[in-house]
Write an enzyme that holds these catalytic residues in place. Structure first.
Site, PDB file in Angstrom:
ATOM      1  N   VAL A  26       3.731   4.126  -1.328  1.00 57.62           N
ATOM      2  CA  VAL A  26       4.129   4.593  -2.590  1.00 57.62           C
ATOM      3  C   VAL A  26       5.637   4.956  -2.576  1.00 57.62           C
ATOM      4  O   VAL A  26       6.051   5.789  -3.403  1.00 57.62           O
ATOM      5  CB  VAL A  26       3.193   5.797  -2.749  1.00 57.62           C
ATOM      6  CG1 VAL A  26       1.695   5.477  -2.756  1.00 57.62           C
ATOM      7  CG2 VAL A  26       3.335   6.894  -1.785  1.00 57.62           C
TER       8      VAL A  26
ATOM      9  N   CYS B 299      -4.184  14.867 -20.321  1.00 57.75           N
ATOM     10  CA  CYS B 299      -3.978  14.419 -21.381  1.00 57.75           C
ATOM     11  C   CYS B 299      -3.273  12.775 -21.250  1.00 57.75           C
ATOM     12  O   CYS B 299      -3.048  12.159 -22.299  1.00 57.75           O
ATOM     13  CB  CYS B 299      -2.868  15.402 -22.569  1.00 57.75           C
ATOM     14  SG  CYS B 299      -1.486  15.521 -21.592  1.00 57.75           S
TER      15      CYS B 299
ATOM     16  N   HIS C 135      -1.318   1.262  -4.566  1.00 58.70           N
ATOM     17  CA  HIS C 135      -1.456   2.752  -4.626  1.00 58.70           C
ATOM     18  C   HIS C 135      -0.639   3.651  -5.455  1.00 58.70           C
ATOM     19  O   HIS C 135      -0.743   4.809  -5.358  1.00 58.70           O
ATOM     20  CB  HIS C 135      -1.856   3.530  -3.252  1.00 58.70           C
ATOM     21  CG  HIS C 135      -2.514   2.776  -2.562  1.00 58.70           C
ATOM     22  ND1 HIS C 135      -2.707   2.430  -0.885  1.00 58.70           N
ATOM     23  CD2 HIS C 135      -3.642   2.056  -2.364  1.00 58.70           C
ATOM     24  CE1 HIS C 135      -3.538   1.959  -0.406  1.00 58.70           C
ATOM     25  NE2 HIS C 135      -4.420   1.693  -1.444  1.00 58.70           N
TER      26      HIS C 135
ATOM     27  N   SER D 292       0.308  -2.680   8.529  1.00 57.43           N
ATOM     28  CA  SER D 292      -1.004  -2.043   8.170  1.00 57.43           C
ATOM     29  C   SER D 292      -2.052  -2.042   9.254  1.00 57.43           C
ATOM     30  O   SER D 292      -2.148  -3.221   9.608  1.00 57.43           O
ATOM     31  CB  SER D 292      -1.406  -2.698   6.874  1.00 57.43           C
ATOM     32  OG  SER D 292      -2.607  -2.037   6.514  1.00 57.43           O
TER      33      SER D 292
ATOM     34  N   GLN E  60       0.731  -1.208  -0.143  1.00 56.83           N
ATOM     35  CA  GLN E  60      -0.058   0.058  -0.247  1.00 56.83           C
ATOM     36  C   GLN E  60       0.790   1.111  -0.179  1.00 56.83           C
ATOM     37  O   GLN E  60       0.344   2.369   0.051  1.00 56.83           O
ATOM     38  CB  GLN E  60      -0.838  -0.043   1.406  1.00 56.83           C
ATOM     39  CG  GLN E  60      -2.071  -1.045   1.426  1.00 56.83           C
ATOM     40  CD  GLN E  60      -2.471  -1.323   2.675  1.00 56.83           C
ATOM     41  OE1 GLN E  60      -2.182  -1.829   3.576  1.00 56.83           O
ATOM     42  NE2 GLN E  60      -3.859  -0.655   2.814  1.00 56.83           N
TER      43      GLN E  60
ATOM     44  N   LEU F 135       8.373  -4.276  13.667  1.00 60.06           N
ATOM     45  CA  LEU F 135       8.713  -4.945  12.539  1.00 60.06           C
ATOM     46  C   LEU F 135      10.074  -5.282  12.272  1.00 60.06           C
ATOM     47  O   LEU F 135      10.373  -6.553  11.980  1.00 60.06           O
ATOM     48  CB  LEU F 135       8.149  -4.330  11.279  1.00 60.06           C
ATOM     49  CG  LEU F 135       6.385  -4.247  11.063  1.00 60.06           C
ATOM     50  CD1 LEU F 135       6.117  -3.457  10.121  1.00 60.06           C
ATOM     51  CD2 LEU F 135       6.091  -5.691  10.879  1.00 60.06           C
TER      52      LEU F 135
END
Length: 317
Positions: free
Chosen positions: A132, A159, A148, A261, A130, A304
């Site tokens: 970026v 355009c 994402h 998360s 998730q 983690l």
């Protein structure tokens, strides 16, 4: 069909109906389900699909959006705001111009490196992220699905032209001489450090007076100011084909391992729900409560980096 400003509206028929919008309060009291040894056993079976969130990147200096109860610390700009006016886009790019420099300097942490090691060892397969920030790839991971999008590129909403974020930053620097210096001056005056305020999308808090002096980037092809980072904003839909691809990966997995998360938005939570429905074991490792705790087969509330390092050692790597 386009809106009066030339930006195409979000189409739920084309992209699916799930949007990044849900904020859900989570319980502060949490309890483990299973043991660390159970996690080792689960991952040792292989075929693990990793679903990672912002919590995996906090040890790289990129804070997440949410507190321990799942409530957002800050409200990010929504797609509707960004698409709605040139003023909003200028505000976004002025703040992002500053914040992205710190964001782009972030490096993978031990958690990212362990995921790569487990992938190379044959325990982990695809990684659905998730985030970026591109840190999984920077750590050497392959088969990474960016749910994402990624901040390393931008797209024109008018355009469809794509451009690199580095090139876009260089253009903004040329169009805004002295902007960084003016910001540093203002930050010193109020005693704030911008590096401590950067957000998961590279955005940052910025004074209105500075925003008003900023020249937002324009598309080199059509000349419009509708250039947007190629990421899914809150209020925007994840492409349906990408969602279906992730569903397929989850359904074929030996297990799903959620890392960092809160699963507060349906965007990631739906994959935990799908795994649960298909009897695919779900292990969740993160400090705070998550929306998916009820579907978890294994639940560890732990930092983690150290936990994943211990996992790698437990698997003999």
């Amino acid at each position: 069909m386009q809106q009066p400003n030339g930006i195409p509206p979000q189409s739920t028929a084309a992209t699916g109906t799930t949007r990044l919008s849900t904020t859900r309060t989570l319980p502060l009291e949490t309890h483990d389900l299973g043991t660390f040894e159970d996690l080792v056993d689960l991952v040792s079976g292989g075929g693990v699909v990793v679903l990672s969130g912002a919590g995996l990147s906090t040890e790289s200096g990129i804070p997440d959006y949410r507190g321990p109860d799942g409530t957002r610390r800050v409200e990010p700009m929504t797609y509707g705001e960004f698409a709605g006016s040139s003023e909003a886009r200028r505000r976004y790019w002025a703040r992002s111009y500053i914040g992205w420099q710190r964001f782009n300097a972030a490096e993978p942490n031990e958690g990212h490196r362990v995921v790569t090691d487990l992938q190379q060892g044959g325990y982990v397969g695809p990684v659905i992220t998730q985030n970026v920030d591109g840190l999984h790839q920077a750590a050497g991971a392959t088969d990474v699905v960016e749910l994402h999008g990624s901040l390393d590129r931008a797209v024109c909403l008018t355009c469809g032209e794509y451009t690199s974020r580095i090139g876009l930053h260089e253009r903004m620097t040329q169009a805004n001489p002295g902007f960084m210096e003016r910001f540093a001056e203002a930050a010193t005056a109020v005693g704030s450090q911008w590096g401590e305020q950067v957000r998961p999308d590279g955005d940052i808090v910025l004074a209105d007076a500075l925003v008003e002096s900023f020249h937002a980037p324009r598309c080199l092809v059509c000349g419009r100011d509708t250039v947007k980072p190629d990421v899914v904003f809150f209020g925007e839909s994840v492409p349906k084909a990408l969602v279906e691809r992730c569903f397929s990966l989850v359904e074929a997995a030996g297990a799903v391992l959620v890392l960092g998360s809160s699963l507060s938005v349906m965007s990631g939570y739906r994959f935990v729900r799908r795994a649960h429905q298909r009897d695919v074991p779900v292990a969740i490792v993160t400090r705070s409560a998550t929306r998916g705790d009820g579907e978890a087969t294994l639940r560890l509330h732990a930092p983690l980096g150290p936990t994943l390092t211990r996992l790698r050692n437990g698997l003999g790597h």
